[in-house]
Design a protein around this motif. Structure first.
Motif, PDB file in Angstrom:
ATOM      1  N   CYS A  53       0.779  -1.339   0.011  1.00 50.95           N
ATOM      2  CA  CYS A  53      -0.123  -0.161   0.156  1.00 50.95           C
ATOM      3  C   CYS A  53       0.815   1.149  -0.120  1.00 50.95           C
ATOM      4  O   CYS A  53       0.466   2.294  -0.747  1.00 50.95           O
ATOM      5  N   GLY A  54       2.024   1.182   0.673  1.00 49.12           N
ATOM      6  CA  GLY A  54       3.146   2.583   0.898  1.00 49.12           C
ATOM      7  C   GLY A  54       3.494   2.663  -0.511  1.00 49.12           C
ATOM      8  O   GLY A  54       3.485   3.926  -1.133  1.00 49.12           O
ATOM      9  N   PHE A  55       3.897   1.579  -1.385  1.00 53.11           N
ATOM     10  CA  PHE A  55       4.501   1.650  -2.474  1.00 53.11           C
ATOM     11  C   PHE A  55       3.523   1.990  -3.545  1.00 53.11           C
ATOM     12  O   PHE A  55       3.704   3.014  -4.394  1.00 53.11           O
ATOM     13  N   LEU A  56       2.324   1.811  -3.501  1.00 50.91           N
ATOM     14  CA  LEU A  56       1.103   2.093  -4.445  1.00 50.91           C
ATOM     15  C   LEU A  56       0.907   3.439  -4.136  1.00 50.91           C
ATOM     16  O   LEU A  56       0.921   4.285  -5.020  1.00 50.91           O
ATOM     17  N   PHE A  57       0.759   4.039  -2.926  1.00 54.43           N
ATOM     18  CA  PHE A  57       0.527   5.528  -2.771  1.00 54.43           C
ATOM     19  C   PHE A  57       1.466   6.381  -3.100  1.00 54.43           C
ATOM     20  O   PHE A  57       1.379   7.436  -3.627  1.00 54.43           O
ATOM     21  N   ASN A  58       2.739   5.885  -2.926  1.00 51.64           N
ATOM     22  CA  ASN A  58       3.905   6.618  -3.318  1.00 51.64           C
ATOM     23  C   ASN A  58       4.026   6.602  -4.788  1.00 51.64           C
ATOM     24  O   ASN A  58       4.368   7.748  -5.360  1.00 51.64           O
ATOM     25  N   LEU A  59       3.612   5.682  -5.577  1.00 47.58           N
ATOM     26  CA  LEU A  59       3.762   5.436  -7.082  1.00 47.58           C
ATOM     27  C   LEU A  59       2.490   6.705  -7.582  1.00 47.58           C
ATOM     28  O   LEU A  59       2.908   7.316  -8.684  1.00 47.58           O
ATOM     29  N   ILE A  60       1.477   6.641  -6.983  1.00 48.86           N
ATOM     30  CA  ILE A  60       0.443   7.745  -7.478  1.00 48.86           C
ATOM     31  C   ILE A  60       1.147   8.849  -7.150  1.00 48.86           C
ATOM     32  O   ILE A  60       0.816   9.795  -8.042  1.00 48.86           O
ATOM     33  N   PHE A  61       1.653   9.216  -5.922  1.00 48.81           N
ATOM     34  CA  PHE A  61       2.066  10.549  -5.967  1.00 48.81           C
ATOM     35  C   PHE A  61       3.060  10.908  -6.949  1.00 48.81           C
ATOM     36  O   PHE A  61       3.256  12.200  -7.201  1.00 48.81           O
ATOM     37  N   ILE A  62       4.057  10.082  -7.239  1.00 46.90           N
ATOM     38  CA  ILE A  62       5.058  10.464  -8.019  1.00 46.90           C
ATOM     39  C   ILE A  62       4.645  10.532  -9.522  1.00 46.90           C
ATOM     40  O   ILE A  62       5.090  11.561 -10.325  1.00 46.90           O
ATOM     41  N   ALA A  63       3.655   9.718  -9.896  1.00 51.39           N
ATOM     42  CA  ALA A  63       2.959   9.775 -11.147  1.00 51.39           C
ATOM     43  C   ALA A  63       2.060  11.080 -11.497  1.00 51.39           C
ATOM     44  O   ALA A  63       2.509  11.741 -12.447  1.00 51.39           O
ATOM     45  N   TYR A  64       1.564  11.552 -10.294  1.00 51.85           N
ATOM     46  CA  TYR A  64       0.833  12.696 -10.432  1.00 51.85           C
ATOM     47  C   TYR A  64       1.925  14.029 -10.626  1.00 51.85           C
ATOM     48  O   TYR A  64       1.438  14.938 -11.500  1.00 51.85           O
ATOM     49  N   GLY A  65       2.949  13.822  -9.927  1.00 48.19           N
ATOM     50  CA  GLY A  65       4.034  15.089 -10.084  1.00 48.19           C
ATOM     51  C   GLY A  65       4.499  15.265 -11.402  1.00 48.19           C
ATOM     52  O   GLY A  65       4.794  16.106 -12.111  1.00 48.19           O
TER      53      GLY A  65
END
Length: 221
Positions: A53-65
């Motif tokens: 979950c931590g990995f997924l949320f961070n991936l979403i954060f970076i993708a949006y950036g």
């Protein structure tokens, strides 16, 4: 959120009491503390879910950036260039963090689960420190090597790795009164004290299939 904070500030090198490190190192050890607590109380299988979950949320954060910096910019928004360059530089940091995270966090949970079985649930403080000592060393080496190689000279890179390792373990140690108290309190509230005697430690197997006898809470209190 801890992972997101760490990755956002990892690109900023800081000096504290003569020790050079990246700013993300100050908050990143909280991921080890949280993984320790989840593994200790709920077991490796739930810790594995939390890690993904931590990995997924961070991936979403970076993708949006990345989406943001590639959107058209108004001609008068000159500050956007600085913002975009920051995120562009940070992508190497983030990729390094992805690899180090997926190596160190599952390792931390695995060591915790194995030590709990070996020590029959005793010496919780020692298990917390040993798991972090091993996982933080792996994390610091992989992250620093991927993120800062060719950017700083080898000697300073080695100092950075050792400093990051030291800080992560130090924060784990000073956080023991909190983590031990919280773990014991959660066991009492949830009436759970899970042992991974029958767990498959495959990182990509996300099923939760604990047996009744894996919860040994009734034998602990």
């Amino acid at each position: 959120m801890v992972l997101v904070f760490a990755n956002w500030y990892d690109a900023r090198l800081i000096r504290i009491f003569g020790l050079d490190t990246d700013a993300g190192t100050i908050i990143f050890p909280l991921t080890f503390i949280l993984t320790d607590i989840i593994t200790e109380v709920y077991g490796y299988q739930y810790a594995r879910l939390a890690i993904w979950c931590g990995f997924l949320f961070n991936l979403i954060f970076i993708a949006y950036g990345q989406l943001v910096i590639h959107l058209p910019s108004p001609p008068y928004a000159h500050q956007n260039v600085l913002f975009d360059s920051l995120l562009a530089i940070n992508i190497r940091i983030v990729l390094a963090s992805f690899f180090s995270y997926l190596c160190s966090e599952p390792l931390n949970a695995w060591v915790m689960a194995k030590l709990k079985l070996t020590m029959n649930g005793k010496k919780m403080s020692l298990r917390f420190v040993v798991s972090t000592l091993i996982a933080a060393g792996v994390d610091s080496f992989i992250f620093s090597s991927l993120a800062f190689s060719n950017l700083i000279d080898p000697m300073n890179l080695l100092r950075l790795i050792i400093t990051m390792w030291f800080i992560k373990v130090f924060i784990e140690i000073i956080g023991l009164p909190f983590s031990i108290t919280l773990a014991n309190k959660l066991k009492q509230i949830e009436k759970i004290d899970m042992y991974d005697a029958h767990t498959s430690f495959n990182l990509f197997k996300l099923q939760i299939n604990y047996r009744t006898e894996d919860n040994r809470y009734q034998f602990s209190y």
